[in-house]
Design an enzyme around this catalytic site. Structure first.
Site, PDB file in Angstrom:
ATOM      1  N   GLY A  82       2.199   2.381  10.762  1.00 39.06           N
ATOM      2  CA  GLY A  82       3.145   3.482  10.649  1.00 39.06           C
ATOM      3  C   GLY A  82       3.793   3.878  11.967  1.00 39.06           C
ATOM      4  N   GLU A  90      -5.568  -4.953  10.307  1.00 39.57           N
ATOM      5  CA  GLU A  90      -4.565  -3.923  10.568  1.00 39.57           C
ATOM      6  C   GLU A  90      -4.911  -3.185  11.859  1.00 39.57           C
ATOM      7  OE1 GLU A  90      -2.486  -2.713   6.649  1.00 39.57           O
ATOM      8  OE2 GLU A  90      -4.227  -1.437   6.926  1.00 39.57           O
ATOM      9  N   GLY A 117       2.775  -1.112   4.294  1.00 41.41           N
ATOM     10  CA  GLY A 117       2.803   0.316   3.977  1.00 41.41           C
ATOM     11  C   GLY A 117       4.236   0.772   3.733  1.00 41.41           C
ATOM     12  N   GLY A 118       4.837   1.365   4.751  1.00 42.49           N
ATOM     13  CA  GLY A 118       6.177   1.957   4.623  1.00 42.49           C
ATOM     14  C   GLY A 118       7.196   1.067   3.924  1.00 42.49           C
ATOM     15  N   HIS A 137      -9.607   0.993   4.600  1.00 46.38           N
ATOM     16  CA  HIS A 137      -8.366   1.228   5.348  1.00 46.38           C
ATOM     17  C   HIS A 137      -8.667   2.184   6.501  1.00 46.38           C
ATOM     18  CE1 HIS A 137      -4.358   2.550   6.381  1.00 46.38           C
ATOM     19  NE2 HIS A 137      -3.917   1.452   5.799  1.00 46.38           N
ATOM     20  N   GLU A 192      -7.144   4.634   7.646  1.00 48.51           N
ATOM     21  CA  GLU A 192      -6.937   6.057   7.338  1.00 48.51           C
ATOM     22  C   GLU A 192      -8.155   6.628   6.613  1.00 48.51           C
ATOM     23  OE1 GLU A 192      -3.130   5.553   5.430  1.00 48.51           O
ATOM     24  OE2 GLU A 192      -2.262   5.028   7.374  1.00 48.51           O
ATOM     25  N   SER A 194       3.232  -1.951  10.430  1.00 44.23           N
ATOM     26  CA  SER A 194       4.675  -1.993  10.703  1.00 44.23           C
ATOM     27  C   SER A 194       5.287  -3.363  10.429  1.00 44.23           C
ATOM     28  CB  SER A 194       4.973  -1.533  12.137  1.00 44.23           C
ATOM     29  OG  SER A 194       4.547  -0.193  12.317  1.00 44.23           O
ATOM     30  N   ASN A 200       0.869  -1.179   0.000  1.00 41.74           N
ATOM     31  CA  ASN A 200       0.000   0.000   0.000  1.00 41.74           C
ATOM     32  C   ASN A 200       0.904   1.228   0.000  1.00 41.74           C
ATOM     33  OD1 ASN A 200      -1.807   2.030   0.497  1.00 41.74           O
ATOM     34  ND2 ASN A 200      -2.376   1.337   2.549  1.00 41.74           N
ATOM     35  N   TRP A 201       1.035   1.835  -1.173  1.00 43.05           N
ATOM     36  CA  TRP A 201       1.972   2.965  -1.290  1.00 43.05           C
ATOM     37  C   TRP A 201       1.420   4.235  -0.647  1.00 43.05           C
ATOM     38  CZ3 TRP A 201       4.118   2.765  -7.048  1.00 43.05           C
ATOM     39  CH2 TRP A 201       4.739   1.521  -7.247  1.00 43.05           C
ATOM     40  N   LYS A 202       0.139   4.227  -0.311  1.00 41.56           N
ATOM     41  CA  LYS A 202      -0.513   5.420   0.267  1.00 41.56           C
ATOM     42  C   LYS A 202      -0.259   6.639  -0.638  1.00 41.56           C
ATOM     43  CE  LYS A 202      -0.327   3.257   4.733  1.00 41.56           C
ATOM     44  NZ  LYS A 202      -0.307   3.380   6.186  1.00 41.56           N
TER      45      LYS A 202
HETATM   46  P1  PGA Z   1       2.676   0.370   7.648  1.00 43.27           P
HETATM   47  O1  PGA Z   1       1.218   0.542   6.992  1.00 43.27           O
HETATM   48  O2  PGA Z   1       3.245  -0.895   7.119  1.00 43.27           O
HETATM   49  O3  PGA Z   1       3.444   1.589   7.206  1.00 43.27           O
HETATM   50  O4  PGA Z   1       2.472   0.332   9.127  1.00 43.27           O
HETATM   51  C1  PGA Z   1       0.391  -0.546   6.764  1.00 43.27           C
HETATM   52  C2  PGA Z   1      -0.907  -0.086   6.140  1.00 43.27           C
HETATM   53  O5  PGA Z   1      -1.446   0.944   6.577  1.00 43.27           O
HETATM   54  O6  PGA Z   1      -1.440  -0.723   5.196  1.00 43.27           O
END
Ligand code: PGA
Length: 249
Positions: free
Chosen positions: A173, A167, A233-234, A95, A97, A212, A9-11
Site C-alpha cells: 500500500g 509481501e 491489494g489496491g 497477512h 496487517e 504495490s 486481496n480486497w481487504k
Molecule cells: P497492495 O497490497 O497491492 O495494495 O500493496 C498487497 C497486499 O497487502 O496483499
C-alpha cells in the site's frame, strides 16, 4: 506443476453490492486470461454473493482470514467450515496487517492452517519483513523463521497444496515495490528454505509477490523464474487493472 496465480486481496473495501459488481466485471474480463489461476478475496460478508457471481467461471474465491478454532463461543470469528460452505476454496493466512493489527503470531497461524486443511481450503500463506528488518539486512532470517515456525509443520501432502505469498511490509500500500532483482532474490531464497524441509516438492510451490504490484510493474516482476504471480491489494479493486496484471506473464 507450479501454477501461475493472480489473487486479489480486497481487504476491507467495497459494499456487498459494489463487490458483487466488481466480481461480475472480473468474471467477464477473465475470458481474456489463459493459463493463470485467478482468485478474489472479498470480505466475509461478500462470500456467498460473490460465490454465486463466480459460478461457472475460471475465477476462484478466497477468504482473507479464518478463525483458529473449529466452532463455538468465539464471538466475531468466522470458521473455516463456514468459509468453505460459503463457496470459497482458498484462504489468505498471516497477512502482515493481521500480524500487525490483530496480534497474529505463529502459534495462531498454525491452528489456522489446521482449520484450513480440515475444511479443504487452500491457504495463501503470507510472509515478509518490515522496513527496519530489510534495512538491517535481516530479511532473509525473518522470512526463514516465519516459514520454519509454521509451514514447516505441514505434512508433505498439505505442503503440496499451500501457496506462499512474499509481501515485504514496506511495499504494501506504499507505492514502493520491490525491484524485480529483490523479488527474485528472496523468492529463490524462500524456495531454497522450503526445499530444506520438503525437498524437490518446493519446486512445485507457487510463490506470489505482493506489495504495490500494478499493471505497470507486474511484467518485470513475473518475468523472474521464482515469481509465480501476485497477491494484489489496491490494484485488485479495479477489474481492468486486475486483469491487466493477470495478462502480464
Ligand atoms: P497492495 O497490497 O497491492 O495494495 O500493496 C498487497 C497486499 O497487502 O496483499
Amino acid at each position: 506443476m507450479r501454477k501461475k496465480i493472480v489473487a486479489g486481496n480486497w481487504k476491507m473495501n467495497t459494499s456487498v453490492s459494489k463487490g458483487a459488481q466488481l466480481a461480475s466485471e472480473i468474471v467477464n474480463k477473465s475470458k481474456e486470461v489463459e493459463g493463470v489461476t485467478l482468485i478474489v478475496a472479498p470480505p466475509f460478508t461478500h462470500l456467498t454473493k460473490v460465490s454465486e457471481q463466480l459460478k461457472g467461471s475460471q475465477v476462484a474465491l478466497s477468504a482473507q482470514n479464518c478463525a483458529a478454532e473449529a466452532s463455538g463461543a468465539y464471538t466475531g470469528e468466522v470458521a473455516a467450515l463456514m468459509i468453505a460452505d460459503a463457496g470459497a476454496s482458498y484462504c489468505i493466512l498471516g497477512h502482515s496487517e493481521r500480524r500487525e493489527y490483530y496480534g497474529e503470531v505463529d502459534a495462531t497461524l498454525n491452528k489456522k492452517l489446521v482449520q484450513c486443511f480440515a475444511n479443504n481450503l487452500i491457504p495463501i500463506f503470507c510472509v515478509g519483513e518490515k522496513l527496519d528488518e530489510r534495512e538491517s539486512n535481516r530479511h532473509f532470517e525473518v522470512v526463514k523463521a516465519q516459514l520454519q515456525n509454521t509451514v514447516f509443520n505441514l505434512g508433505e501432502e498439505e505442503f503440496g497444496k499451500v501457496i506462499i505469498a512474499y509481501e515485504p511490509v514496506w511495499a504494501i500500500g506504499t507505492g514502493k515495490t520491490a525491484t524485480p532483482e529483490q523479488a527474485q532474490e528472496i523468492h529463490a531464497f524462500i524456495r531454497e528454505t522450503l526445499a530444506l524441509k520438503f525437498g524437490a516438492k518446493a519446486e512445485e510451490t507457487s510463490i506470489l509477490y505482493g506489495g504495490s504490484c500494478n499493471p505497470a510493474n507486474a511484467k518485470s516482476l513475473f518475468l523472474n523464474k521464482d515469481v509465480d504471480g501476485g497477491l494484489i491489494g489496491g490494484a485488485s479493486l479495479k477489474a481492468d487493472d486486475f486483469i491487466a496484471i493477470a495478462k502480464s506473464f
